[in-house]
Design a protein around this motif. Sequence first.
Motif, PDB file in Angstrom:
ATOM      1  N   ASN A 145      -1.996  -9.507  -1.325  1.00  0.00           N
ATOM      2  CA  ASN A 145      -0.723  -8.800  -1.190  1.00  0.00           C
ATOM      3  C   ASN A 145      -0.101  -8.881   0.192  1.00  0.00           C
ATOM      4  O   ASN A 145       0.914  -8.239   0.439  1.00  0.00           O
ATOM      5  CB  ASN A 145      -0.918  -7.330  -1.592  1.00  0.00           C
TER       6      ASN A 145
ATOM      7  N   ILE B 206     -11.870  -6.742  -8.288  1.00  0.00           N
ATOM      8  CA  ILE B 206     -11.155  -6.906  -7.026  1.00  0.00           C
ATOM      9  C   ILE B 206     -11.223  -5.604  -6.241  1.00  0.00           C
ATOM     10  O   ILE B 206     -10.754  -4.564  -6.720  1.00  0.00           O
ATOM     11  CB  ILE B 206      -9.686  -7.310  -7.282  1.00  0.00           C
TER      12      ILE B 206
ATOM     13  N   SER C  18      -7.798  -7.279  -2.503  1.00  0.00           N
ATOM     14  CA  SER C  18      -6.411  -6.947  -2.838  1.00  0.00           C
ATOM     15  C   SER C  18      -5.494  -7.153  -1.636  1.00  0.00           C
ATOM     16  O   SER C  18      -4.368  -7.656  -1.784  1.00  0.00           O
ATOM     17  CB  SER C  18      -6.335  -5.504  -3.329  1.00  0.00           C
TER      18      SER C  18
ATOM     19  N   ASP D  26     -10.582  -3.401  -2.415  1.00  0.00           N
ATOM     20  CA  ASP D  26      -9.418  -3.219  -1.541  1.00  0.00           C
ATOM     21  C   ASP D  26      -9.221  -4.386  -0.585  1.00  0.00           C
ATOM     22  O   ASP D  26      -8.083  -4.790  -0.324  1.00  0.00           O
ATOM     23  CB  ASP D  26      -9.545  -1.911  -0.747  1.00  0.00           C
TER      24      ASP D  26
END
Length: 184
Positions: free
Chosen positions: A83, A74, A79, A76
């Motif tokens: 998130n 994964i 991610s 950035d």
Amino acid sequence: MKFGKILSAAALLLSSNLSFAEEVPQAVIDLADSLMPLGKEVVLVNAVKAQNAQGKSLDSIKTLDEKWIATAGIDDFMSSLMNNEAAKFLTTFEASQPYYQEIFLMDNQGANVAMTSKTSDYWQGDEDKWQKSFANGKGDKHIGPVKFDESSQAYLVQISIPVMDGDAAIGAITIGINLDQFGL
């Protein structure tokens, strides 16, 4: 009887040259109907509207898709899609039932907006899950076929529903349903 055992019996029938086609259980069809209001949740609608407003070209989406597929683990960008506020909402929703597995939100071109876990690709626009639930901006539900998922070792079906802004579909959501956890 667990769904996996049913399909194992079906495999035996297939190996004996008998015809067998597994239908999606009525309980899953009923679940799909009950999930339709999810596509009107404000946090999801706002996330899709924000991404749609960026006006990404299909070429740039496909370039991101190629990078996504080639990336182990994964990064950035992935991610950030796991998130953001919409992903947090979806993660809470996923935790509400043991049979929900992998939920992701897509924009008006089928690109991921938010997800509860990494999807196999970034762009879903070439797949039935997006095409049939987005339905050229009209919106409709789509129930995919029953498939065995190697990573979870479970039989899954994907339910896709439109994200609606008034009467117009602006994106879609796909919800994985683990049929063994669903109690079939």
